[in-house]
Design an enzyme around this catalytic site. Structure first.
Site, mmCIF file in Angstrom:
data_model
loop_
_atom_site.group_PDB
_atom_site.id
_atom_site.type_symbol
_atom_site.label_atom_id
_atom_site.label_comp_id
_atom_site.label_asym_id
_atom_site.label_seq_id
_atom_site.Cartn_x
_atom_site.Cartn_y
_atom_site.Cartn_z
ATOM 1 N N TYR A 1 -14.317 -12.557 -0.350
ATOM 2 C CA TYR A 1 -14.963 -11.264 -0.654
ATOM 3 C C TYR A 1 -16.215 -11.460 -1.507
ATOM 4 O O TYR A 1 -17.210 -10.766 -1.329
ATOM 5 C CB TYR A 1 -13.986 -10.321 -1.372
ATOM 6 C CG TYR A 1 -13.085 -9.588 -0.403
ATOM 7 C CD1 TYR A 1 -13.558 -8.517 0.351
ATOM 8 C CD2 TYR A 1 -11.763 -9.965 -0.228
ATOM 9 C CE1 TYR A 1 -12.745 -7.853 1.249
ATOM 10 C CE2 TYR A 1 -10.934 -9.314 0.667
ATOM 11 C CZ TYR A 1 -11.431 -8.255 1.409
ATOM 12 O OH TYR A 1 -10.629 -7.610 2.298
ATOM 13 N N ARG B 1 0.821 -1.229 0.000
ATOM 14 C CA ARG B 1 0.000 0.000 0.000
ATOM 15 C C ARG B 1 0.852 1.276 0.000
ATOM 16 O O ARG B 1 0.428 2.294 0.549
ATOM 17 C CB ARG B 1 -0.952 0.052 1.205
ATOM 18 C CG ARG B 1 -2.015 -1.009 1.221
ATOM 19 C CD ARG B 1 -3.177 -0.615 0.333
ATOM 20 N NE ARG B 1 -4.045 -1.759 0.122
ATOM 21 C CZ ARG B 1 -5.153 -2.007 0.804
ATOM 22 N NH1 ARG B 1 -5.569 -1.168 1.702
ATOM 23 N NH2 ARG B 1 -5.864 -3.060 0.548
ATOM 24 N N ARG C 1 -7.666 11.511 -5.187
ATOM 25 C CA ARG C 1 -8.927 10.856 -4.827
ATOM 26 C C ARG C 1 -10.086 11.835 -4.658
ATOM 27 O O ARG C 1 -11.242 11.433 -4.741
ATOM 28 C CB ARG C 1 -8.738 10.020 -3.554
ATOM 29 C CG ARG C 1 -8.038 8.707 -3.785
ATOM 30 C CD ARG C 1 -8.955 7.652 -4.396
ATOM 31 N NE ARG C 1 -9.826 7.030 -3.411
ATOM 32 C CZ ARG C 1 -11.150 7.096 -3.413
ATOM 33 N NH1 ARG C 1 -11.767 7.791 -4.326
ATOM 34 N NH2 ARG C 1 -11.862 6.470 -2.503
ATOM 35 N N ASP D 1 -6.326 -3.085 -7.518
ATOM 36 C CA ASP D 1 -6.887 -3.732 -6.331
ATOM 37 C C ASP D 1 -7.109 -5.204 -6.639
ATOM 38 O O ASP D 1 -7.305 -5.576 -7.800
ATOM 39 C CB ASP D 1 -8.215 -3.080 -5.934
ATOM 40 C CG ASP D 1 -8.555 -3.418 -4.488
ATOM 41 O OD1 ASP D 1 -8.083 -2.710 -3.588
ATOM 42 O OD2 ASP D 1 -9.271 -4.412 -4.259
HETATM 43 O O1 CP3 Z 1 0.193 -1.796 -2.471
HETATM 44 C C1 CP3 Z 1 -0.067 -0.871 -3.259
HETATM 45 O O2 CP3 Z 1 0.309 0.301 -3.100
HETATM 46 C C2 CP3 Z 1 -0.806 -1.225 -4.539
HETATM 47 C C3 CP3 Z 1 -2.203 -1.033 -4.496
HETATM 48 C C4 CP3 Z 1 -3.093 -1.989 -3.716
HETATM 49 C C5 CP3 Z 1 -4.353 -1.567 -3.230
HETATM 50 N N1 CP3 Z 1 -5.000 -2.664 -2.766
HETATM 51 C C6 CP3 Z 1 -4.872 -0.201 -3.274
HETATM 52 C C7 CP3 Z 1 -5.953 0.185 -2.365
HETATM 53 C C8 CP3 Z 1 -2.960 -3.355 -3.453
HETATM 54 C C9 CP3 Z 1 -1.785 -4.276 -3.694
HETATM 55 C C10 CP3 Z 1 -4.189 -3.765 -2.862
HETATM 56 C C11 CP3 Z 1 -4.457 -5.151 -2.497
HETATM 57 C C12 CP3 Z 1 -5.661 -5.465 -1.723
HETATM 58 N N2 CP3 Z 1 -6.909 -4.926 -1.867
HETATM 59 C C13 CP3 Z 1 -5.741 -6.468 -0.742
HETATM 60 C C14 CP3 Z 1 -4.594 -7.378 -0.355
HETATM 61 C C15 CP3 Z 1 -3.631 -6.726 0.541
HETATM 62 C C16 CP3 Z 1 -4.128 -6.472 1.927
HETATM 63 O O3 CP3 Z 1 -4.140 -5.315 2.327
HETATM 64 O O4 CP3 Z 1 -4.481 -7.451 2.600
HETATM 65 C C17 CP3 Z 1 -7.035 -6.481 -0.255
HETATM 66 C C18 CP3 Z 1 -7.586 -7.387 0.846
HETATM 67 C C19 CP3 Z 1 -7.779 -5.505 -0.984
HETATM 68 C C20 CP3 Z 1 -9.228 -5.197 -0.858
HETATM 69 C C21 CP3 Z 1 -9.409 -3.828 -0.365
HETATM 70 N N3 CP3 Z 1 -9.170 -2.693 -1.100
HETATM 71 C C22 CP3 Z 1 -9.871 -3.432 0.919
HETATM 72 C C23 CP3 Z 1 -10.249 -4.373 2.041
HETATM 73 C C24 CP3 Z 1 -9.903 -2.042 0.929
HETATM 74 C C25 CP3 Z 1 -10.422 -1.157 2.015
HETATM 75 C C26 CP3 Z 1 -9.558 -1.144 3.203
HETATM 76 C C27 CP3 Z 1 -8.423 -0.184 3.052
HETATM 77 O O5 CP3 Z 1 -7.289 -0.559 3.334
HETATM 78 O O6 CP3 Z 1 -8.691 0.935 2.654
HETATM 79 C C28 CP3 Z 1 -9.409 -1.592 -0.328
HETATM 80 C C29 CP3 Z 1 -9.229 -0.209 -0.755
HETATM 81 C C30 CP3 Z 1 -7.889 0.223 -1.238
HETATM 82 N N4 CP3 Z 1 -7.103 -0.509 -2.078
HETATM 83 C C31 CP3 Z 1 -7.267 1.466 -0.986
HETATM 84 C C32 CP3 Z 1 -6.048 1.464 -1.683
HETATM 85 C C33 CP3 Z 1 -5.037 2.561 -1.766
HETATM 86 C C34 CP3 Z 1 -7.850 2.609 -0.168
HETATM 87 C C35 CP3 Z 1 -9.153 3.046 -0.726
HETATM 88 C C36 CP3 Z 1 -9.281 4.509 -1.112
HETATM 89 O O7 CP3 Z 1 -8.401 5.084 -1.775
HETATM 90 O O8 CP3 Z 1 -10.314 5.066 -0.784
#
Ligand code: CP3
Length: 369
Positions: A158, A31, A44, A82
């Site tokens: 999911y 992330r 965003r 994602d």
């Molecule tokens: O790592 C990186 O910088 C690359 C981008 C990336 C995102 N999601 C961007 C994101 C990666 C590799 C992911 C993977 C991801 N997504 C996982 C596996 C890794 C982990 O954290 O366990 C999972 C379970 C998801 C599903 C997901 N996406 C969730 C549960 C959420 C909400 C919770 C949270 O952390 O915000 C997201 C949203 C998300 N994916 C955000 C980002 C930057 C934040 C949302 C936003 O910008 O509003």
């Protein structure tokens, strides 16, 4: 055949992933392009989450944000996307509000009949491939580019829960009540993951990571039954597919959060990601030699909350982490990719993240004498 891209000037990540000794540990952060960065929050304000994922220029811009801010300190870029783009490619609607929400999750086994039999990965996920190609060119060889997918079990969870869930009761109930249908669903997700990952390498990804973030919800037996066979298939079929298409056989990483390291290692990936509940010395003992007697690279594993502890704590805990990984490898900096044990969280001060990276540079190097 592989496309032509600028020559890589920093290959620390790839060398560590191959199990080599390195002058210091390569470092990146899950992330790393995310809400803790003001420039990300700014983008965003005017762009919806999946709109960014689907726009190659926006996805590239966001992927580059931490690379620019931490120039010379980060050793990898990870494509901004994602894991939930895979269920979207299977026809499911997902919105980010603020966490993920499926408008019509799978409720009964009959619902899997609603999913398309064949998914045209090139058509449905071609926007990720375009983003990878544009990012790889924009990086101009500064650092390698990581592609990724969610693992079948984590994606299935999911698709059934419809979003985050504390107990995973619905999705785990499927495993116990409908094991055969669950395996069919897992196999269908696996088929897409394989094609998706091969396509990512074709588009420019130089290392691939599979996120099984919910592996820890399964008992060792259930992990062996419902996660491991599909993770193995991904590793085997991606390598075969890359060879068949004359693409580079890039290193593969598995982050099976909460799974036993020996079980995770048996899936056959080059690198295993660790969370902070594991001692690197124990993990090395449990993973070494499991596959063909070779050293499996370890990735991780600082508790992400350390980044809220202030400079003194960050320095102290990074030193502790470095010592543990060095002693896991007989005093060398070898087969280790430094990272947090899970994603960086939105409240972290970007200057503290910078300090974390600086500390890894400083303390992960082992003096040569
Ligand atoms: O790592 C990186 O910088 C690359 C981008 C990336 C995102 N999601 C961007 C994101 C990666 C590799 C992911 C993977 C991801 N997504 C996982 C596996 C890794 C982990 O954290 O366990 C999972 C379970 C998801 C599903 C997901 N996406 C969730 C549960 C959420 C909400 C919770 C949270 O952390 O915000 C997201 C949203 C998300 N994916 C955000 C980002 C930057 C934040 C949302 C936003 O910008 O509003």
């Amino acid at each position: 055949m592989a496309q032509e891209f600028p020559t890589l000037t920093n290959d620390l990540l790839l060398r560590a992933a191959r199990g080599e000794q390195t002058e210091r540990a390569p470092v990146w952060v899950m992330r790393q392009a995310g809400r803790y960065l003001p420039e990300f929050r700014k983008t965003r304000e005017t762009h919806e989450f999946f709109e960014i994922c689907r726009s190659p220029t926006l996805a590239t811009e966001i992927t580059m944000q931490p690379i620019r801010r931490y120039a010379g300190l980060l050793d990898a870029a990870i494509i901004f996307s994602d894991i939930l783009v895979v269920p979207q490619a299977m026809g499911m609607e997902v919105i980010m509000n603020p966490g993920p929400h499926f408008t019509d999750p799978l409720n009964t086994p009959a619902d899997i009949e609603k999913l398309p039999r064949e998914v045209d990965v090139e058509k449905e996920l071609g926007y990720v491939f375009e983003a990878l190609t544009l990012t790889r060119k924009t990086l101009a060889g500064q650092v390698p580019l990581i592609g990724f997918t969610g693992a079948p079990w984590t994606l299935m969870m999911y698709m059934i829960e419809g979003g985050g869930s504390q107990t995973r009761q619905k999705s785990k109930t499927w495993l116990f009540k409908y094991p055969e249908v669950s395996k069919q669903l897992l196999a269908r997700i696996t088929d897409i993951c394989v094609q998706y990952l091969i396509g990512q390498v074709n588009a420019g990804a130089q290392l691939l990571q599979v996120f099984d973030s919910n592996a820890g919800d399964l008992s060792p037996y259930d992990f062996s039954t419902f996660a491991l066979p599909y993770l193995k298939r991904i590793a085997d079929e991606v390598r075969e597919g890359l060879k068949a298409r004359q693409l580079p056989v890039v290193p593969l990483t598995l982050f099976a959060k909460g799974a036993s390291p020996s079980l995770a290692a048996s899936a056959g990936y080059d690198t295993i990601g660790l969370d902070w509940t594991l001692d690197p010395r124990d993990a090395a003992k449990l993973t070494d030699g499991i596959i063909d007697g070779r050293t499996i690279t370890l990735q991780g594993n600082l508790d992400p909350v350390v980044l809220y502890g202030g400079r003194e704590a960050i320095e102290r805990e990074v030193k502790r982490m470095c010592n543990a990984f060095h002693s896991a490898r007989g005093g060398a900096c070898k087969a280790w990719i430094a990272n947090l044990g899970h994603g960086i969280t939105p409240g972290v001060d970007p200057e503290d993240m910078k300090f974390f990276l600086e500390c890894v540079h400083k303390y992960s190097a082992v003096p040569s004498s």
